[in-house]
Design a protein around this motif. Structure first.
Motif, PDB file in Angstrom:
ATOM      1  N   PRO A 278      31.016  52.254  66.280  1.00  0.00           N
ATOM      2  CA  PRO A 278      32.385  51.832  65.988  1.00  0.00           C
ATOM      3  C   PRO A 278      32.868  50.693  66.884  1.00  0.00           C
ATOM      4  O   PRO A 278      33.614  49.833  66.429  1.00  0.00           O
ATOM      5  N   ASP A 279      32.458  50.684  68.144  1.00  0.00           N
ATOM      6  CA  ASP A 279      32.999  49.675  69.060  1.00  0.00           C
ATOM      7  C   ASP A 279      32.398  48.301  68.820  1.00  0.00           C
ATOM      8  O   ASP A 279      33.107  47.312  68.613  1.00  0.00           O
ATOM      9  N   ALA A 280      31.059  48.253  68.823  1.00  0.00           N
ATOM     10  CA  ALA A 280      30.406  46.952  68.773  1.00  0.00           C
ATOM     11  C   ALA A 280      30.434  46.351  67.370  1.00  0.00           C
ATOM     12  O   ALA A 280      30.651  45.154  67.202  1.00  0.00           O
ATOM     13  N   PHE A 281      30.208  47.191  66.359  1.00  0.00           N
ATOM     14  CA  PHE A 281      30.082  46.638  65.005  1.00  0.00           C
ATOM     15  C   PHE A 281      31.437  46.316  64.394  1.00  0.00           C
ATOM     16  O   PHE A 281      31.663  45.242  63.856  1.00  0.00           O
ATOM     17  N   LEU A 282      32.345  47.298  64.495  1.00  0.00           N
ATOM     18  CA  LEU A 282      33.613  47.159  63.783  1.00  0.00           C
ATOM     19  C   LEU A 282      34.614  46.378  64.621  1.00  0.00           C
ATOM     20  O   LEU A 282      35.594  46.919  65.111  1.00  0.00           O
ATOM     21  N   SER A 283      34.353  45.080  64.792  1.00  0.00           N
ATOM     22  CA  SER A 283      35.301  44.268  65.549  1.00  0.00           C
ATOM     23  C   SER A 283      35.443  42.915  64.877  1.00  0.00           C
ATOM     24  O   SER A 283      34.542  42.475  64.155  1.00  0.00           O
ATOM     25  N   VAL A 284      36.568  42.317  65.110  1.00  0.00           N
ATOM     26  CA  VAL A 284      36.838  41.029  64.470  1.00  0.00           C
ATOM     27  C   VAL A 284      35.780  40.010  64.864  1.00  0.00           C
ATOM     28  O   VAL A 284      35.263  39.274  64.034  1.00  0.00           O
TER      29      VAL A 284
ATOM     30  N   PHE B  19      32.530  40.498  62.972  1.00  0.00           N
ATOM     31  CA  PHE B  19      32.578  40.051  61.576  1.00  0.00           C
ATOM     32  C   PHE B  19      32.620  38.534  61.500  1.00  0.00           C
ATOM     33  O   PHE B  19      32.094  37.933  60.557  1.00  0.00           O
ATOM     34  N   ARG B  20      33.247  37.918  62.531  1.00  0.00           N
ATOM     35  CA  ARG B  20      33.233  36.462  62.559  1.00  0.00           C
ATOM     36  C   ARG B  20      31.787  35.960  62.708  1.00  0.00           C
ATOM     37  O   ARG B  20      31.374  35.010  62.049  1.00  0.00           O
ATOM     38  N   ASN B  21      31.021  36.645  63.545  1.00  0.00           N
ATOM     39  CA  ASN B  21      29.613  36.251  63.706  1.00  0.00           C
ATOM     40  C   ASN B  21      28.850  36.371  62.395  1.00  0.00           C
ATOM     41  O   ASN B  21      28.050  35.501  62.042  1.00  0.00           O
ATOM     42  N   ILE B  22      29.078  37.500  61.713  1.00  0.00           N
ATOM     43  CA  ILE B  22      28.373  37.684  60.428  1.00  0.00           C
ATOM     44  C   ILE B  22      28.758  36.566  59.470  1.00  0.00           C
ATOM     45  O   ILE B  22      27.897  35.956  58.821  1.00  0.00           O
TER      46      ILE B  22
ATOM     47  N   VAL C 236      39.912  31.176  62.443  1.00  0.00           N
ATOM     48  CA  VAL C 236      38.804  31.220  61.485  1.00  0.00           C
ATOM     49  C   VAL C 236      37.897  30.023  61.755  1.00  0.00           C
ATOM     50  O   VAL C 236      38.360  28.886  61.764  1.00  0.00           O
ATOM     51  N   PRO C 237      36.618  30.272  61.979  1.00  0.00           N
ATOM     52  CA  PRO C 237      35.706  29.168  62.286  1.00  0.00           C
ATOM     53  C   PRO C 237      35.657  28.143  61.150  1.00  0.00           C
ATOM     54  O   PRO C 237      35.726  28.509  59.975  1.00  0.00           O
TER      55      PRO C 237
ATOM     56  N   ALA D  45      22.674  39.727  55.946  1.00  0.00           N
ATOM     57  CA  ALA D  45      23.266  39.301  57.215  1.00  0.00           C
ATOM     58  C   ALA D  45      23.884  40.489  57.950  1.00  0.00           C
ATOM     59  O   ALA D  45      23.751  40.621  59.173  1.00  0.00           O
ATOM     60  N   THR D  46      24.553  41.362  57.188  1.00  0.00           N
ATOM     61  CA  THR D  46      25.175  42.531  57.800  1.00  0.00           C
ATOM     62  C   THR D  46      24.112  43.493  58.329  1.00  0.00           C
ATOM     63  O   THR D  46      24.249  44.049  59.420  1.00  0.00           O
ATOM     64  N   LEU D  47      23.046  43.665  57.551  1.00  0.00           N
ATOM     65  CA  LEU D  47      21.967  44.538  57.991  1.00  0.00           C
ATOM     66  C   LEU D  47      21.351  44.026  59.288  1.00  0.00           C
ATOM     67  O   LEU D  47      21.139  44.781  60.243  1.00  0.00           O
ATOM     68  N   ARG D  48      21.100  42.727  59.308  1.00  0.00           N
ATOM     69  CA  ARG D  48      20.485  42.123  60.486  1.00  0.00           C
ATOM     70  C   ARG D  48      21.372  42.349  61.712  1.00  0.00           C
ATOM     71  O   ARG D  48      20.929  42.822  62.759  1.00  0.00           O
ATOM     72  N   ASN D  49      22.639  42.059  61.533  1.00  0.00           N
ATOM     73  CA  ASN D  49      23.620  42.204  62.598  1.00  0.00           C
ATOM     74  C   ASN D  49      23.708  43.667  63.061  1.00  0.00           C
ATOM     75  O   ASN D  49      23.647  43.957  64.266  1.00  0.00           O
ATOM     76  N   GLY D  50      23.815  44.570  62.113  1.00  0.00           N
ATOM     77  CA  GLY D  50      23.955  45.981  62.446  1.00  0.00           C
ATOM     78  C   GLY D  50      22.721  46.514  63.152  1.00  0.00           C
ATOM     79  O   GLY D  50      22.814  47.275  64.125  1.00  0.00           O
ATOM     80  N   PHE D  51      21.554  46.125  62.687  1.00  0.00           N
ATOM     81  CA  PHE D  51      20.312  46.597  63.304  1.00  0.00           C
ATOM     82  C   PHE D  51      20.206  46.107  64.737  1.00  0.00           C
ATOM     83  O   PHE D  51      19.754  46.837  65.623  1.00  0.00           O
ATOM     84  N   VAL D  52      20.614  44.865  64.961  1.00  0.00           N
ATOM     85  CA  VAL D  52      20.575  44.336  66.322  1.00  0.00           C
ATOM     86  C   VAL D  52      21.495  45.160  67.222  1.00  0.00           C
ATOM     87  O   VAL D  52      21.130  45.562  68.325  1.00  0.00           O
ATOM     88  N   ILE D  53      22.705  45.450  66.711  1.00  0.00           N
ATOM     89  CA  ILE D  53      23.670  46.207  67.513  1.00  0.00           C
ATOM     90  C   ILE D  53      23.160  47.622  67.791  1.00  0.00           C
ATOM     91  O   ILE D  53      23.282  48.145  68.890  1.00  0.00           O
TER      92      ILE D  53
END
Lengths: 369, 254
Positions: free
Chosen positions: A54-60, A63-66, A192-193, A306-314
């Motif tokens: 919850p802390d690392a993944f679910l943050s603004v 999601f900006r990184n993703i 927003v980037p 992209a989300t899978l990659r990000n989540g797996f890394v976290i």
């Protein structure tokens, strides 16, 4: 007045309405809902990762990184969606991106060492022109020379990458004016980037273009039945060239973004970009056989890997697993598409996977619609 | 009914050494259903392709409203209000009936939006629905892809599309070949309604009973020539088959 007699109405009530009517409406719903299904799949992935971390993944910021990681792929994905809707394929966009970046970089280097907008704009124009040129070449070879799109774009995939290496001697160029890096590469507006803003704009343009304009309608029509288009006087060749040119132009734009973000032409970094993009397009519900596709689906289809990659890394899972899961998604998405097409051509309900594997002689699902 | 709206005189066409048409004549009047029959290889399809602009004749003359014309492409024919429905229907299966109707003839928005490629979707939808209902083509689902519709529906959509654009002549190549009894009746009714709009209908068919049922005149082709023109009221299946196969010639000669 009705085309049908009383008998017909009766017949429709008994037989037709049971088979046809629900089917046609279901077909429409299925197409619309495939984008929705894929959104639900993505949301499920988000929920799972959010629960697990919850802390690392679910943050603004995460999601900006993703979103940043998807931006460049999404721009390529818009063009590729159009190409696949025509029944074609584009393997060259990663190389065209690199080539455009190389040309832009060289132009900016040769103009001078200025870091201002003048130099940047020259570079952007050079990149867009390079992308457009490759797109036109692809389109011309597909439409006029009648070489299959897979071969044409496999050829330009190698040629664009090879020329990039010839131009640079294989060493990445790093000429990228500060203004470009500061505004496009790492700039942001209201948090927003810039990359995300540009990609969102391109995606919205893509959605409007495909759904609301004549260009989009004819793109679908050419993919659906090119002969029918010729009969009603549509210049199919020109439409194909336009579509490939559009995709090339977007690859050129992606080249600018890539150069501003990485401050490098990343020559070796895009050899698998084409497969990532095509996987996203297909997961998003665009049929490889042409005729149907949505830009929005492509966007979601790109977000899933992209989300899978990000989540797996976290989570600390080996990132290689992401490839395994994305592979499974890809095959699953094409299976769903095939089933739908088979049901479409038979005009009946779907057969189960089981019956198609074990009852070989009822292999009618190969018929073209 | 003095001048035929569309007329072919002495049309010839060869494919290599095969002579598909050898001096074929054909004429059709406004508000008339003409049937074109003939055995396989008699030249029906070739004649229709020539008259719809899909192919060029080697010789002969095509007259539209009494004026000789040249058809380079199907677009030349369509611009004169001549439409053709080929057997394959030429529908884009992934598009809906309205999109199919306006494919290649999209209504564009006026001004800048139109120049950017935006279409008048609601106008096309309304106009399209009106055109379908005017012909009595009951399309049950205007927003679903035509690929998911029944054969009769698809045929009706293809015929109605052609009828909506045809102002003068419409060619229908075997419109009922793949249809059941009820659907065939629907298409036949549709053909009569097109005729009632004052359009000349040319029906290519193998089915003698249908031809006699719906047509006003029947043109019989054999060996690339028109061998007979008969009033549908005053002929019968035997006579038509006789003309088609040449059995009658023998009788007359004998």
């Amino acid at each position: 007045m009705s085309l049908e007699t009383e008998d017909a109405v009766k017949l429709r009530d008994t037989e037709d309405s049971v088979i046809r009517q629900p089917f046609t409406s279901r077909l429409g719903d299925a197409i619309k809902s495939q984008a929705m299904q894929i959104v639900l799949v993505w949301l499920a992935i988000v929920v799972i990762f959010s629960v697990l971390s919850p802390d690392a993944f679910l943050s603004v910021s995460n999601f900006r990184n993703i979103a940043i990681s998807v931006s460049i792929l999404a721009i390529l994905g818009v063009g590729t969606t159009f190409i696949i809707v025509t029944g074609g394929i584009d393997l060259s966009m990663g190389s065209v991106l690199v080539f455009s970046g190389v040309v832009a970089s060289m132009v900016m280097e040769n103009v001078g060492t200025g870091q201002g907008w003048g130099v940047a704009i020259l570079g952007i124009v050079a990149a867009l022109a390079s992308g457009l040129a490759w797109g036109l070449l692809n389109g011309f070879l597909v439409a006029k020379a009648k070489v299959p799109p897979m071969i044409v774009t496999l050829g330009t995939f190698g040629a664009a990458l090879g020329l990039s290496q010839v131009l640079t001697g294989g060493i990445d160029l790093r000429a990228s004016p500060d203004v470009l890096v500061d505004t496009v590469g790492f700039g942001s507006l209201f948090g927003v980037p810039s990359l995300v803003i540009i990609a969102t704009t391109v995606v919205i343009i893509g959605i409007v273009l495909l759904n609301h304009t004549r260009f989009g309608l004819r793109t679908s029509a050419v993919g659906s039945n090119a002969e029918a288009c010729r009969r009603v006087g549509i210049n199919v060749d020109r439409q194909l060239i336009k579509v490939y040119a559009f995709a090339g132009l977007l690859a050129g734009l992606a080249g600018v973004l890539n150069l501003s973000f990485f401050r490098s032409t990343t020559i070796a970094g895009h050899s698998l970009t084409n497969l990532d993009v095509i996987a996203g397009v297909v997961i998003g519900g665009t049929s490889l056989f042409g005729g149907i596709g949505t830009v929005f689906g492509t966007l979601v289809g790109l977000f899933i890997p992209a989300t899978l990659r990000n989540g797996f890394v976290i989570l600390g899972v080996e990132p290689y697993w992401q490839q395994v899961v994305v592979g499974a998604f890809l095959v699953g998405a094409v299976y769903v598409d095939q089933t739908r097409r088979a049901a479409n051509s038979r005009g009946t309900t779907k057969t189960s996977l089981y019956s198609r594997i074990f009852h070989r002689n009822r292999n009618t699902n190969r018929r073209e619609s | 009914m003095t001048t035929p709206i569309y007329e072919a005189r002495d049309i010839s066409r060869s494919y290599g050494s095969v002579r598909a048409l050898e001096g074929a004549n054909f004429d059709v009047y406004p508000g008339e259903i003409s049937a074109l029959i003939g055995d396989n290889g008699a030249g029906k399809s070739t004649l229709v392709r020539i008259l719809s602009g899909a192919e060029q004749p080697n010789g002969g003359q095509i007259l539209f409203n009494g004026e000789p014309i040249q058809l380079e492409t199907p677009t030349d024919a369509r611009s004169r209000g001549i439409e053709t429905v080929f057997q394959d229907l030429a529908l884009a299966n992934h598009l809906d009936p309205i999109q199919n109707m306006y494919l290649g003839r999209e209504l564009m928005k006026p001004g800048v939006m139109g120049a950017l490629g935006f279409m008048q979707r609601s106008a096309m939808k309304n106009e399209g629905k009106r055109a379908f209902s005017e012909l009595g083509a009951t399309v049950r689902n205007f927003s679903g892809p035509v690929g998911g519709m029944s054969g009769g529906q698809r045929q009706a959509i293809a015929v109605a599309r052609a009828a909506a654009w045809a102002s003068e002549v419409i060619f229908l190549d075997e419109p009922t070949a793949a249809l059941g009894v009820v659907q065939t009746k629907g298409v036949m009714d549709l053909i009569r309604r097109i005729r009632d709009k004052g359009i000349a209908v040319v029906l290519i068919s193998h089915s003698m009973p249908h031809v006699l049922d719906v047509a006003d005149r029947v043109h019989v082709l054999r060996h690339g020539k028109r061998v007979a023109v008969m009033e549908a009221k005053h002929t019968n299946v035997e006579e038509l088959v006789g003309a088609m196969t040449g059995a009658l010639d023998g009788k007359e000669a004998a």
